[in-house]
Design a protein around this motif. Structure first.
Motif, mmCIF file in Angstrom:
data_model
loop_
_atom_site.group_PDB
_atom_site.id
_atom_site.type_symbol
_atom_site.label_atom_id
_atom_site.label_comp_id
_atom_site.label_asym_id
_atom_site.label_seq_id
_atom_site.Cartn_x
_atom_site.Cartn_y
_atom_site.Cartn_z
ATOM 1 N N THR A 147 -8.057 -12.808 66.669
ATOM 2 C CA THR A 147 -7.145 -13.733 67.341
ATOM 3 C C THR A 147 -6.956 -13.351 68.803
ATOM 4 O OG1 THR A 147 -5.969 -14.083 65.243
ATOM 5 C CG2 THR A 147 -4.841 -14.728 67.268
ATOM 6 N N LEU A 148 -6.769 -12.063 69.084
ATOM 7 C CA LEU A 148 -6.621 -11.599 70.467
ATOM 8 C C LEU A 148 -7.895 -11.866 71.260
ATOM 9 C CD1 LEU A 148 -5.053 -10.121 72.672
ATOM 10 C CD2 LEU A 148 -5.888 -7.961 71.718
ATOM 11 N N TRP A 149 -9.023 -11.637 70.642
ATOM 12 C CA TRP A 149 -10.327 -11.856 71.287
ATOM 13 C C TRP A 149 -10.495 -13.322 71.688
ATOM 14 C CZ3 TRP A 149 -13.950 -8.453 72.904
ATOM 15 C CH2 TRP A 149 -15.221 -8.948 73.220
ATOM 16 N N ASN A 150 -10.159 -14.222 70.788
ATOM 17 C CA ASN A 150 -10.317 -15.657 71.070
ATOM 18 C C ASN A 150 -9.317 -16.135 72.119
ATOM 19 O OD1 ASN A 150 -12.438 -15.949 69.248
ATOM 20 N ND2 ASN A 150 -11.057 -16.400 67.531
ATOM 21 N N ASN A 151 -8.105 -15.621 72.093
ATOM 22 C CA ASN A 151 -7.111 -16.012 73.089
ATOM 23 C C ASN A 151 -7.535 -15.593 74.505
ATOM 24 O OD1 ASN A 151 -5.489 -17.143 71.137
ATOM 25 N ND2 ASN A 151 -4.106 -15.374 70.991
ATOM 26 N N LEU A 152 -8.064 -14.386 74.616
ATOM 27 C CA LEU A 152 -8.539 -13.925 75.930
ATOM 28 C C LEU A 152 -9.746 -14.753 76.391
ATOM 29 C CD1 LEU A 152 -8.255 -10.054 75.442
ATOM 30 C CD2 LEU A 152 -6.731 -11.535 76.775
ATOM 31 N N LYS A 153 -10.578 -15.118 75.449
ATOM 32 C CA LYS A 153 -11.746 -15.942 75.796
ATOM 33 C C LYS A 153 -11.316 -17.312 76.300
ATOM 34 C CE LYS A 153 -16.066 -17.720 73.903
ATOM 35 N NZ LYS A 153 -16.945 -17.777 72.703
ATOM 36 N N ASP A 154 -10.368 -17.944 75.622
ATOM 37 C CA ASP A 154 -9.898 -19.262 76.055
ATOM 38 C C ASP A 154 -9.229 -19.190 77.422
ATOM 39 O OD1 ASP A 154 -10.814 -20.269 73.682
ATOM 40 O OD2 ASP A 154 -8.854 -20.154 72.676
ATOM 41 N N ARG A 155 -8.611 -18.060 77.724
ATOM 42 C CA ARG A 155 -7.866 -17.928 78.962
ATOM 43 C C ARG A 155 -8.756 -17.598 80.152
ATOM 44 N NH1 ARG A 155 -2.365 -14.276 79.686
ATOM 45 N NH2 ARG A 155 -2.103 -14.597 81.944
ATOM 46 N N PHE A 156 -9.755 -16.774 79.931
ATOM 47 C CA PHE A 156 -10.551 -16.279 81.062
ATOM 48 C C PHE A 156 -12.026 -16.665 81.011
ATOM 49 C CE2 PHE A 156 -7.210 -12.903 80.624
ATOM 50 C CZ PHE A 156 -6.497 -13.258 81.758
ATOM 51 N N ASP A 157 -12.434 -17.430 80.018
ATOM 52 C CA ASP A 157 -13.853 -17.769 79.939
ATOM 53 C C ASP A 157 -14.279 -18.676 81.086
ATOM 54 O OD1 ASP A 157 -16.274 -17.396 78.436
ATOM 55 O OD2 ASP A 157 -16.184 -19.546 77.968
ATOM 56 N N HIS A 158 -13.346 -19.295 81.770
ATOM 57 C CA HIS A 158 -13.685 -20.136 82.909
ATOM 58 C C HIS A 158 -14.250 -19.320 84.075
ATOM 59 C CE1 HIS A 158 -9.731 -18.588 84.102
ATOM 60 N NE2 HIS A 158 -10.110 -18.843 85.347
ATOM 61 N N GLN A 159 -14.129 -17.992 83.986
ATOM 62 C CA GLN A 159 -14.681 -17.145 85.042
ATOM 63 C C GLN A 159 -16.187 -17.351 85.192
ATOM 64 O OE1 GLN A 159 -13.211 -15.182 87.267
ATOM 65 N NE2 GLN A 159 -11.163 -15.669 86.510
ATOM 66 N N LYS A 160 -16.828 -17.804 84.139
ATOM 67 C CA LYS A 160 -18.258 -18.100 84.231
ATOM 68 C C LYS A 160 -18.509 -19.209 85.236
ATOM 69 C CE LYS A 160 -19.391 -16.697 79.504
ATOM 70 N NZ LYS A 160 -19.958 -17.128 78.201
ATOM 71 N N LEU A 161 -17.670 -20.217 85.204
ATOM 72 C CA LEU A 161 -17.808 -21.325 86.151
ATOM 73 C C LEU A 161 -17.453 -20.892 87.563
ATOM 74 C CD1 LEU A 161 -16.221 -24.194 84.013
ATOM 75 C CD2 LEU A 161 -18.643 -23.576 84.243
ATOM 76 N N VAL A 162 -16.573 -19.890 87.686
ATOM 77 C CA VAL A 162 -16.183 -19.402 89.005
ATOM 78 C C VAL A 162 -17.304 -18.573 89.631
ATOM 79 C CG1 VAL A 162 -14.566 -17.926 90.259
ATOM 80 C CG2 VAL A 162 -13.733 -19.449 88.442
ATOM 81 N N HIS A 163 -17.936 -17.718 88.826
ATOM 82 C CA HIS A 163 -18.967 -16.811 89.338
ATOM 83 C C HIS A 163 -20.348 -17.455 89.412
ATOM 84 C CE1 HIS A 163 -16.491 -13.204 89.487
ATOM 85 N NE2 HIS A 163 -15.968 -13.553 88.309
ATOM 86 N N LEU A 164 -20.559 -18.529 88.675
ATOM 87 C CA LEU A 164 -21.890 -19.135 88.638
ATOM 88 C C LEU A 164 -22.362 -19.635 90.004
ATOM 89 C CD1 LEU A 164 -24.327 -19.967 87.008
ATOM 90 C CD2 LEU A 164 -23.134 -22.103 86.405
ATOM 91 N N PRO A 165 -21.579 -20.395 90.771
ATOM 92 C CA PRO A 165 -22.062 -20.836 92.092
ATOM 93 C C PRO A 165 -22.395 -19.670 93.018
ATOM 94 C CG PRO A 165 -20.133 -22.093 91.431
ATOM 95 C CD PRO A 165 -20.252 -20.953 90.469
#
Length: 271
Positions: free
Chosen positions: A77-95
Protein backbone atom coordinates in the motif's frame (compact mmCIF):
# COMPACT_ATOMS: atom_id res chain seq x y z
CA UNK A 1 22.45 13.11 11.04
CA UNK A 2 23.16 9.91 12.94
CA UNK A 3 20.24 8.18 11.21
CA UNK A 4 21.47 9.25 7.78
CA UNK A 5 24.68 7.28 8.18
CA UNK A 6 22.67 4.08 8.66
CA UNK A 7 20.75 4.42 5.39
CA UNK A 8 21.39 1.87 2.69
CA UNK A 9 20.81 4.58 0.03
CA UNK A 10 19.56 8.16 -0.17
CA UNK A 11 16.10 8.64 1.34
CA UNK A 12 13.17 9.73 -0.80
CA UNK A 13 12.92 13.52 -0.92
CA UNK A 14 9.73 15.15 0.32
CA UNK A 15 9.16 16.61 -3.16
CA UNK A 16 10.00 13.33 -4.87
CA UNK A 17 12.80 14.79 -7.00
CA UNK A 18 14.85 11.61 -6.62
CA UNK A 19 11.92 9.23 -6.92
CA UNK A 20 13.19 7.48 -10.06
CA UNK A 21 16.54 6.54 -8.52
CA UNK A 22 14.89 5.78 -5.16
CA UNK A 23 12.54 3.23 -6.73
CA UNK A 24 15.43 1.38 -8.33
CA UNK A 25 17.49 1.34 -5.13
CA UNK A 26 14.52 0.20 -3.04
CA UNK A 27 13.68 -2.67 -5.41
CA UNK A 28 17.29 -3.87 -5.46
CA UNK A 29 17.62 -3.87 -1.67
CA UNK A 30 14.25 -5.58 -1.15
CA UNK A 31 15.34 -8.27 -3.60
CA UNK A 32 18.70 -8.69 -1.85
CA UNK A 33 16.98 -9.19 1.52
CA UNK A 34 14.31 -11.55 0.18
CA UNK A 35 11.47 -9.05 0.59
CA UNK A 36 10.68 -8.36 -3.07
CA UNK A 37 7.38 -10.28 -2.77
CA UNK A 38 6.03 -7.65 -0.39
CA UNK A 39 5.66 -5.09 -3.23
CA UNK A 40 4.42 -7.60 -5.82
CA UNK A 41 0.60 -7.67 -6.02
CA UNK A 42 0.65 -11.21 -7.38
CA UNK A 43 2.53 -12.62 -4.40
CA UNK A 44 1.33 -13.33 -0.86
CA UNK A 45 4.15 -12.56 1.64
CA UNK A 46 4.20 -13.56 5.28
CA UNK A 47 3.39 -11.24 8.17
CA UNK A 48 7.07 -11.17 9.15
CA UNK A 49 8.12 -10.19 5.63
CA UNK A 50 5.57 -7.38 5.55
CA UNK A 51 6.81 -6.06 8.88
CA UNK A 52 10.43 -6.02 7.78
CA UNK A 53 9.56 -4.40 4.44
CA UNK A 54 7.45 -1.59 5.93
CA UNK A 55 10.19 -0.79 8.44
CA UNK A 56 12.76 -0.68 5.64
CA UNK A 57 10.66 1.58 3.40
CA UNK A 58 9.72 4.00 6.16
CA UNK A 59 13.38 4.26 7.18
CA UNK A 60 14.28 5.40 3.65
CA UNK A 61 11.75 8.18 3.12
CA UNK A 62 11.74 11.77 4.34
CA UNK A 63 10.46 12.46 7.86
CA UNK A 64 7.52 14.47 6.53
CA UNK A 65 6.51 11.61 4.25
CA UNK A 66 6.82 9.20 7.13
CA UNK A 67 4.40 11.34 9.14
CA UNK A 68 1.94 11.56 6.25
CA UNK A 69 1.84 7.77 5.84
CA UNK A 70 2.12 6.97 9.52
CA UNK A 71 -0.97 4.74 9.64
CA UNK A 72 -0.03 2.55 6.67
CA UNK A 73 1.30 -0.85 7.77
CA UNK A 74 1.24 -2.72 4.48
CA UNK A 75 4.40 -2.22 2.34
CA UNK A 76 2.48 -2.74 -0.93
CA UNK A 77 0.00 0.00 0.00
CA UNK A 78 2.82 2.43 0.86
CA UNK A 79 4.62 1.52 -2.37
CA UNK A 80 1.55 2.22 -4.51
CA UNK A 81 0.75 5.49 -2.74
CA UNK A 82 4.26 6.80 -3.35
CA UNK A 83 4.05 5.70 -6.97
CA UNK A 84 0.75 7.53 -7.54
CA UNK A 85 2.18 10.65 -5.92
CA UNK A 86 5.58 10.86 -7.57
CA UNK A 87 5.38 8.74 -10.71
CA UNK A 88 4.77 11.92 -12.70
CA UNK A 89 8.49 12.61 -12.27
CA UNK A 90 8.97 10.51 -15.39
CA UNK A 91 7.10 13.11 -17.40
CA UNK A 92 9.14 15.86 -15.75
CA UNK A 93 12.54 14.29 -16.48
CA UNK A 94 11.71 12.90 -19.92
CA UNK A 95 11.98 16.18 -21.91
CA UNK A 96 15.27 17.01 -20.21
CA UNK A 97 16.68 13.54 -20.91
CA UNK A 98 15.62 13.73 -24.55
CA UNK A 99 17.22 17.15 -24.93
CA UNK A 100 20.49 15.88 -23.44
CA UNK A 101 20.47 12.89 -25.79
CA UNK A 102 19.87 14.99 -28.90
CA UNK A 103 22.71 17.39 -28.03
CA UNK A 104 25.17 14.71 -26.90
CA UNK A 105 28.33 14.80 -29.06
CA UNK A 106 31.63 12.99 -28.68
CA UNK A 107 33.55 16.02 -29.96
CA UNK A 108 32.36 18.12 -26.98
CA UNK A 109 34.28 16.03 -24.45
CA UNK A 110 37.97 16.15 -23.62
CA UNK A 111 38.27 12.38 -23.25
CA UNK A 112 36.43 9.22 -24.30
CA UNK A 113 35.92 8.28 -20.64
CA UNK A 114 33.99 11.50 -19.94
CA UNK A 115 31.80 10.92 -22.98
CA UNK A 116 31.16 7.32 -21.98
CA UNK A 117 30.03 8.41 -18.51
CA UNK A 118 27.69 11.04 -19.95
CA UNK A 119 26.03 8.71 -22.45
CA UNK A 120 25.28 6.15 -19.74
CA UNK A 121 23.80 8.79 -17.43
CA UNK A 122 21.49 10.07 -20.15
CA UNK A 123 20.46 6.61 -21.30
CA UNK A 124 19.69 5.66 -17.68
CA UNK A 125 17.37 8.65 -17.35
CA UNK A 126 15.60 7.66 -20.54
CA UNK A 127 15.21 4.09 -19.30
CA UNK A 128 13.72 5.39 -16.03
CA UNK A 129 11.24 7.30 -18.18
CA UNK A 130 10.30 4.07 -20.01
CA UNK A 131 12.30 4.90 -23.16
CA UNK A 132 14.84 2.25 -23.97
CA UNK A 133 18.16 3.10 -25.67
CA UNK A 134 19.67 0.24 -27.70
CA UNK A 135 23.33 -0.49 -28.46
CA UNK A 136 22.73 0.37 -32.10
CA UNK A 137 21.52 3.84 -31.15
CA UNK A 138 24.49 4.41 -28.85
CA UNK A 139 26.93 3.29 -31.54
CA UNK A 140 25.33 5.56 -34.14
CA UNK A 141 25.33 8.48 -31.70
CA UNK A 142 29.06 7.99 -31.09
CA UNK A 143 30.18 7.53 -34.70
CA UNK A 144 28.06 10.40 -35.99
CA UNK A 145 29.45 12.93 -33.50
CA UNK A 146 33.18 12.53 -34.16
CA UNK A 147 35.14 15.71 -34.67
CA UNK A 148 35.09 16.81 -38.35
CA UNK A 149 38.88 16.41 -38.53
CA UNK A 150 38.52 12.70 -37.70
CA UNK A 151 35.61 11.79 -39.97
CA UNK A 152 37.80 9.37 -41.93
CA UNK A 153 38.60 7.54 -38.69
CA UNK A 154 34.89 7.42 -37.83
CA UNK A 155 34.16 5.89 -41.23
CA UNK A 156 36.79 3.21 -40.62
CA UNK A 157 35.15 2.31 -37.31
CA UNK A 158 31.74 2.23 -38.99
CA UNK A 159 32.97 -0.29 -41.55
CA UNK A 160 33.73 -2.75 -38.74
CA UNK A 161 29.98 -3.12 -38.06
CA UNK A 162 30.01 -3.14 -34.27
CA UNK A 163 26.96 -4.80 -32.72
CA UNK A 164 27.67 -3.84 -29.11
CA UNK A 165 28.43 -0.39 -27.82
CA UNK A 166 30.92 -1.80 -25.33
CA UNK A 167 33.13 -3.13 -28.14
CA UNK A 168 33.31 0.29 -29.81
CA UNK A 169 33.97 2.26 -26.64
CA UNK A 170 36.67 -0.20 -25.53
CA UNK A 171 38.48 0.25 -28.83
CA UNK A 172 38.22 4.04 -28.56
CA UNK A 173 39.61 4.01 -25.02
CA UNK A 174 42.62 1.91 -26.09
CA UNK A 175 43.26 4.15 -29.09
CA UNK A 176 43.09 7.24 -26.86
CA UNK A 177 45.66 5.81 -24.44
CA UNK A 178 48.02 4.90 -27.28
CA UNK A 179 47.66 8.37 -28.72
CA UNK A 180 48.46 9.94 -25.35
CA UNK A 181 51.59 7.78 -25.11
CA UNK A 182 52.75 8.85 -28.56
CA UNK A 183 52.22 12.52 -27.73
CA UNK A 184 54.09 12.12 -24.45
CA UNK A 185 57.07 10.52 -26.22
CA UNK A 186 56.99 13.27 -28.82
CA UNK A 187 57.18 15.98 -26.16
CA UNK A 188 60.11 14.26 -24.47
CA UNK A 189 62.13 14.10 -27.73
CA UNK A 190 60.96 16.16 -30.67
CA UNK A 191 61.22 14.78 -34.17
CA UNK A 192 64.74 15.20 -35.63
CA UNK A 193 66.37 16.12 -32.32
CA UNK A 194 68.56 12.99 -32.24
CA UNK A 195 71.52 12.75 -34.66
CA UNK A 196 72.13 9.66 -36.73
CA UNK A 197 75.17 7.46 -35.92
CA UNK A 198 76.87 8.47 -39.22
CA UNK A 199 76.62 12.11 -38.26
CA UNK A 200 78.33 11.43 -34.94
CA UNK A 201 81.20 9.59 -36.63
CA UNK A 202 81.70 12.27 -39.26
CA UNK A 203 81.73 15.03 -36.68
CA UNK A 204 84.22 13.14 -34.56
CA UNK A 205 86.60 12.65 -37.49
CA UNK A 206 86.33 16.30 -38.51
CA UNK A 207 87.07 17.46 -35.00
CA UNK A 208 90.01 15.10 -34.76
CA UNK A 209 91.54 16.32 -38.05
CA UNK A 210 90.86 19.94 -37.15
CA UNK A 211 92.70 19.65 -33.88
CA UNK A 212 95.78 18.17 -35.61
CA UNK A 213 95.91 20.83 -38.30
CA UNK A 214 95.25 23.55 -35.85
CA UNK A 215 98.12 22.36 -33.67
CA UNK A 216 100.55 22.40 -36.59
CA UNK A 217 99.39 25.77 -37.80
CA UNK A 218 99.70 27.23 -34.33
CA UNK A 219 103.17 25.78 -34.00
CA UNK A 220 104.32 27.28 -37.28
CA UNK A 221 102.63 30.58 -36.54
CA UNK A 222 104.32 30.85 -33.19
CA UNK A 223 107.69 30.13 -34.73
CA UNK A 224 107.13 32.78 -37.36
CA UNK A 225 106.08 35.36 -34.85
CA UNK A 226 109.07 34.56 -32.69
CA UNK A 227 111.52 34.98 -35.61
CA UNK A 228 109.91 38.27 -36.61
CA UNK A 229 110.14 39.62 -33.11
CA UNK A 230 113.78 38.50 -32.87
CA UNK A 231 114.74 40.18 -36.14
CA UNK A 232 112.92 43.38 -35.21
CA UNK A 233 114.46 43.43 -31.76
CA UNK A 234 118.03 42.92 -33.04
CA UNK A 235 117.53 45.50 -35.78
CA UNK A 236 116.28 48.00 -33.17
CA UNK A 237 119.47 47.78 -31.10
CA UNK A 238 121.69 47.66 -34.17
CA UNK A 239 120.26 50.90 -35.60
CA UNK A 240 120.55 52.74 -32.34
CA UNK A 241 124.10 51.65 -31.79
CA UNK A 242 124.92 52.76 -35.33
CA UNK A 243 123.29 56.11 -34.65
CA UNK A 244 125.43 56.54 -31.56
CA UNK A 245 128.61 55.60 -33.36
CA UNK A 246 127.97 57.85 -36.36
CA UNK A 247 127.17 60.74 -34.06
CA UNK A 248 130.53 60.53 -32.39
CA UNK A 249 132.40 60.21 -35.65
CA UNK A 250 130.70 63.16 -37.42
CA UNK A 251 131.30 65.61 -34.56
CA UNK A 252 127.66 66.62 -34.50
CA UNK A 253 125.61 67.06 -31.35
CA UNK A 254 126.31 64.15 -29.15
CA UNK A 255 123.36 62.09 -27.97
CA UNK A 256 122.99 58.71 -26.48
CA UNK A 257 120.67 55.85 -27.00
CA UNK A 258 119.01 54.45 -23.95
CA UNK A 259 118.91 50.73 -24.10
CA UNK A 260 116.91 48.84 -21.47
CA UNK A 261 119.06 46.97 -19.01
CA UNK A 262 122.27 48.44 -20.61
CA UNK A 263 124.80 50.99 -19.27
CA UNK A 264 124.48 54.52 -20.70
CA UNK A 265 127.15 55.71 -23.11
CA UNK A 266 129.66 58.11 -21.37
CA UNK A 267 129.23 61.84 -22.04
CA UNK A 268 132.13 64.12 -22.93
CA UNK A 269 134.17 65.17 -19.97
CA UNK A 270 133.09 62.15 -17.94
CA UNK A 271 135.51 59.52 -16.89
Amino acid sequence: MANLTKLEFVALDVLGNNYLSWVLDAELHLSATGLKDTIDPEKIPTVEQNAKAIIFLRHHIHEDLKSEYLTIENPLTLWNNLKDRFDHQKLVHLPSARYDWINLRLQDFKSVAEYNSAIFKISSKLIFCDENITDVEMIEKTLSTFHPNTMILAQQYRERNFQKYGELISLLLVAEKNNELLLKNHRIRLTGSAQLPEVHNTSFLKNKRGKGHRGRRDYGRNRGRGNFRGRFHNQYYSDHLKWQRDGYNSGHQKWQCEVPNKRKAPQEGEN
